[in-house]
Motif scaffolding. Structure first.
Motif, PDB file in Angstrom:
ATOM      1  N   ASN A 203       0.827  -1.358  -0.113  1.00  0.00           N
ATOM      2  CA  ASN A 203      -0.010   0.012  -0.112  1.00  0.00           C
ATOM      3  C   ASN A 203       0.908   1.223  -0.027  1.00  0.00           C
ATOM      4  O   ASN A 203       0.341   2.262   0.224  1.00  0.00           O
ATOM      5  CB  ASN A 203      -0.964   0.046   1.346  1.00  0.00           C
ATOM      6  N   GLY A 204       2.258   1.061  -0.093  1.00  0.00           N
ATOM      7  CA  GLY A 204       3.067   2.379  -0.255  1.00  0.00           C
ATOM      8  C   GLY A 204       3.313   2.849   1.290  1.00  0.00           C
ATOM      9  O   GLY A 204       4.004   3.859   1.421  1.00  0.00           O
ATOM     10  N   GLU A 205       2.869   1.880   2.399  1.00  0.00           N
ATOM     11  CA  GLU A 205       3.285   2.605   3.842  1.00  0.00           C
ATOM     12  C   GLU A 205       4.440   1.894   4.219  1.00  0.00           C
ATOM     13  O   GLU A 205       4.834   0.919   4.143  1.00  0.00           O
ATOM     14  CB  GLU A 205       2.106   1.944   4.347  1.00  0.00           C
ATOM     15  N   THR A 206       5.208   2.786   4.948  1.00  0.00           N
ATOM     16  CA  THR A 206       6.534   2.408   5.504  1.00  0.00           C
ATOM     17  C   THR A 206       6.112   1.303   6.799  1.00  0.00           C
ATOM     18  O   THR A 206       5.038   1.554   7.396  1.00  0.00           O
ATOM     19  CB  THR A 206       7.186   3.490   6.398  1.00  0.00           C
ATOM     20  N   TYR A 207       7.071   0.384   6.849  1.00  0.00           N
ATOM     21  CA  TYR A 207       6.814  -0.571   8.089  1.00  0.00           C
ATOM     22  C   TYR A 207       8.108  -1.101   8.447  1.00  0.00           C
ATOM     23  O   TYR A 207       8.956  -0.990   8.034  1.00  0.00           O
ATOM     24  CB  TYR A 207       5.881  -1.895   7.671  1.00  0.00           C
ATOM     25  N   HIS A 208       8.052  -1.379   9.906  1.00  0.00           N
ATOM     26  CA  HIS A 208       9.167  -1.906  10.539  1.00  0.00           C
ATOM     27  C   HIS A 208       8.904  -3.614  11.125  1.00  0.00           C
ATOM     28  O   HIS A 208       7.794  -3.845  10.768  1.00  0.00           O
ATOM     29  CB  HIS A 208       9.717  -1.162  11.646  1.00  0.00           C
ATOM     30  N   GLU A 209       9.802  -4.276  11.335  1.00  0.00           N
ATOM     31  CA  GLU A 209       9.561  -5.510  11.562  1.00  0.00           C
ATOM     32  C   GLU A 209       8.436  -5.566  12.710  1.00  0.00           C
ATOM     33  O   GLU A 209       7.595  -6.670  12.601  1.00  0.00           O
ATOM     34  CB  GLU A 209      10.914  -6.360  12.076  1.00  0.00           C
ATOM     35  N   PHE A 210       8.545  -4.758  13.582  1.00  0.00           N
ATOM     36  CA  PHE A 210       7.352  -4.802  14.886  1.00  0.00           C
ATOM     37  C   PHE A 210       6.483  -3.528  14.706  1.00  0.00           C
ATOM     38  O   PHE A 210       6.217  -3.277  15.735  1.00  0.00           O
ATOM     39  CB  PHE A 210       8.123  -5.196  16.135  1.00  0.00           C
ATOM     40  N   TRP A 211       6.499  -2.988  13.616  1.00  0.00           N
ATOM     41  CA  TRP A 211       5.466  -1.833  13.574  1.00  0.00           C
ATOM     42  C   TRP A 211       4.793  -1.732  12.174  1.00  0.00           C
ATOM     43  O   TRP A 211       5.505  -1.975  11.055  1.00  0.00           O
ATOM     44  CB  TRP A 211       6.495  -0.689  13.937  1.00  0.00           C
ATOM     45  N   ASN A 212       3.407  -1.721  12.252  1.00  0.00           N
ATOM     46  CA  ASN A 212       2.663  -1.709  11.063  1.00  0.00           C
ATOM     47  C   ASN A 212       2.691  -2.874  10.319  1.00  0.00           C
ATOM     48  O   ASN A 212       3.070  -3.057   8.958  1.00  0.00           O
ATOM     49  CB  ASN A 212       3.072  -0.276  10.185  1.00  0.00           C
ATOM     50  N   THR A 213       2.770  -3.911  11.169  1.00  0.00           N
ATOM     51  CA  THR A 213       2.877  -5.419  10.418  1.00  0.00           C
ATOM     52  C   THR A 213       1.869  -6.120  11.367  1.00  0.00           C
ATOM     53  O   THR A 213       1.474  -5.825  12.454  1.00  0.00           O
ATOM     54  CB  THR A 213       4.069  -6.290  10.604  1.00  0.00           C
ATOM     55  N   SER A 214       1.333  -7.179  10.423  1.00  0.00           N
ATOM     56  CA  SER A 214       0.492  -8.203  11.055  1.00  0.00           C
ATOM     57  C   SER A 214       0.669  -8.525  12.532  1.00  0.00           C
ATOM     58  O   SER A 214       1.810  -8.846  12.724  1.00  0.00           O
ATOM     59  CB  SER A 214      -0.293  -8.990  10.230  1.00  0.00           C
ATOM     60  N   TYR A 215      -0.444  -9.135  13.035  1.00  0.00           N
ATOM     61  CA  TYR A 215      -0.244 -10.141  14.363  1.00  0.00           C
ATOM     62  C   TYR A 215       0.281 -11.274  13.954  1.00  0.00           C
ATOM     63  O   TYR A 215       1.429 -11.652  14.807  1.00  0.00           O
ATOM     64  CB  TYR A 215      -1.601 -10.321  15.038  1.00  0.00           C
ATOM     65  N   GLU A 216       0.103 -11.842  12.866  1.00  0.00           N
ATOM     66  CA  GLU A 216       0.908 -13.182  12.424  1.00  0.00           C
ATOM     67  C   GLU A 216       2.196 -12.994  12.440  1.00  0.00           C
ATOM     68  O   GLU A 216       3.101 -13.866  12.631  1.00  0.00           O
ATOM     69  CB  GLU A 216       0.137 -13.744  11.215  1.00  0.00           C
ATOM     70  N   HIS A 217       2.615 -12.053  11.506  1.00  0.00           N
ATOM     71  CA  HIS A 217       3.917 -11.556  11.064  1.00  0.00           C
ATOM     72  C   HIS A 217       4.751 -11.261  12.446  1.00  0.00           C
ATOM     73  O   HIS A 217       5.809 -11.928  12.457  1.00  0.00           O
ATOM     74  CB  HIS A 217       4.117 -10.548  10.218  1.00  0.00           C
ATOM     75  N   GLN A 218       4.330 -10.563  13.260  1.00  0.00           N
ATOM     76  CA  GLN A 218       4.963 -10.352  14.553  1.00  0.00           C
ATOM     77  C   GLN A 218       5.099 -11.494  15.384  1.00  0.00           C
ATOM     78  O   GLN A 218       6.197 -11.872  15.984  1.00  0.00           O
ATOM     79  CB  GLN A 218       4.517  -9.060  15.161  1.00  0.00           C
ATOM     80  N   LYS A 219       4.223 -12.337  15.784  1.00  0.00           N
ATOM     81  CA  LYS A 219       4.279 -13.455  16.347  1.00  0.00           C
ATOM     82  C   LYS A 219       5.207 -14.439  15.937  1.00  0.00           C
ATOM     83  O   LYS A 219       6.010 -15.109  16.554  1.00  0.00           O
ATOM     84  CB  LYS A 219       2.843 -14.050  16.485  1.00  0.00           C
ATOM     85  N   GLU A 220       5.077 -14.685  14.544  1.00  0.00           N
ATOM     86  CA  GLU A 220       6.028 -15.574  13.940  1.00  0.00           C
ATOM     87  C   GLU A 220       7.398 -15.274  13.971  1.00  0.00           C
ATOM     88  O   GLU A 220       8.573 -16.066  14.130  1.00  0.00           O
ATOM     89  CB  GLU A 220       5.885 -15.708  12.272  1.00  0.00           C
ATOM     90  N   HIS A 221       7.780 -13.897  14.056  1.00  0.00           N
ATOM     91  CA  HIS A 221       9.090 -13.214  13.974  1.00  0.00           C
ATOM     92  C   HIS A 221       9.631 -13.420  15.532  1.00  0.00           C
ATOM     93  O   HIS A 221      10.706 -13.898  15.606  1.00  0.00           O
ATOM     94  CB  HIS A 221       9.221 -11.884  13.422  1.00  0.00           C
TER      95      HIS A 221
END
Length: 348
Positions: A203-221
């Motif tokens: 969507n053209g939005e900035t994200y970091h590993e634990f910011w503006n990423t999904s619950y699944e993504h953060q939990k997995e990482h």
């Protein structure tokens, strides 16, 4: 007949049983144990804050005869003995306190032993970020220099590992890390899996590993790094710090739900974990230790300082600045501890 007595087989402090094995110096206070990072509440911490009190107890099971006179003494502070127990109150200045007990049996045979307690005013947690595998040196040169320095100075520190480095097929890397852990001077903590910063999503939005990423993504990482540490290093990582210290409300849920994580560096104060707040800095700006800046505004009234550093990018001049800062802190008679040691102190 002399009574065979082993004194201080067990020293009781609130919620802890202290096994005292080492002596310390006020010139370089160090909390040193031979324990790993799977400590239980019955393990030892020989630390006491200025002006605070603790109970000390001799284990009665160590004595084959009850007809024993116990005499308590301390080189500083105040101690009041009541038979096999005593209340020790620390002095108002940091130091190394030596508590002694003299036991005399009915035949006037005596035996003496002592317990050493570090009396502190301020605790220091060194937070070294961004450990990865180096194809040329296994441990990056900057980190190896930092690790050697910590051991040489006889202080404590912590290092944040980037989890994907544990996917490397190199047993030497794991062996070296296990040796570092077993030395007891350095705690390894979870610094994310890939340390992604300033990414751009679809969507053209900035994200970091634990910011503006999904619950699944953060939990997995988070859990990938935890799992790899157990598999490759044989330890549970007890502390977490987000890459770039960037986190959001999703991170709060993910961290709160993880039973292994006990401490969160610079985390959300609404968390159920122990939050190590950022009261001060060593680097001004990031990656540049500055002795004069540090000393000019040093907050000596804070109970603890969790100080973030990036030793892998330091040149000789930056490392020299860091060394000056550590020497200054030692002169202030601080006590260096790891994150999990701080957590255990907080649980008292």
């Amino acid at each position: 007949m002399m009574i065979n007595m082993q004194i201080f087989h067990r020293i009781a402090v609130p919620l802890f049983i202290v096994f005292l094995l080492f002596f310390y110096s006020c010139e370089g206070l160090r909390l040193h144990t031979e324990m790993d990072f799977t400590l239980t509440p019955s393990d030892s911490l020989q630390l006491l804050k200025i002006n605070e009190s603790t109970e000390i107890e001799l284990n009665p099971n160590d004595f084959s005869d009850s007809n024993i006179t116990v005499t308590w003494s301390a080189n500083t502070g105040m101690i009041v003995g009541h038979g096999l127990t005593a209340i020790y109150t620390a002095p108002s200045e940091p130091c190394t306190a030596i508590v002694q007990t003299l036991l005399t049996d009915e035949y006037d045979s005596t035996i003496m032993d002592s317990l050493v307690i570090i009396v502190y005013k301020q605790l220091i947690i060194l937070k070294a970020d961004d450990l990865i595998y180096s194809s040329g040196y296994t441990i990056p040169l900057g980190f190896q220099r930092f690790i050697d320095y910590v051991e040489q100075k006889k202080i404590m520190a912590s290092i944040g590992i980037i989890g994907n480095s544990l996917e490397i097929d190199n047993d030497d890397y794991f062996t070296i890390l296990r040796d570092i852990i077993n030395d007891g001077s350095i705690e390894i903590w979870n610094h994310g899996f890939d340390h992604k910063l300033n990414g751009v999503n679809q969507n053209g939005e900035t994200y970091h590993e634990f910011w503006n990423t999904s619950y699944e993504h953060q939990k997995e990482h988070l859990e990938k790094t935890q799992d790899l540490a157990r598999e490759k290093l044989g330890i549970s990582l007890r502390a977490f710090g987000a890459p770039g210290n960037n986190h959001d409300s999703v991170t709060l849920d993910v961290i709160n739900e993880n039973d292994e994580i006990k401490i969160w560096f610079y985390g959300n104060p609404e968390s159920n974990k122990l939050i190590l707040e950022r009261h001060y800095n060593i680097e001004f700006p990031t990656s540049f230790p500055d002795y004069e800046e540090f000393v000019d505004n040093y907050p000596n009234d804070e109970e603890y300082l969790a100080l973030q550093i990036h030793p892998n990018v330091w040149d000789d001049e930056r490392f020299d600045q860091f060394n000056l800062i550590v020497d200054y802190l030692i002169q202030q008679k601080v006590a260096f501890v790891t994150p999990y040691q701080f957590y255990r102190l907080a649980q008292r």
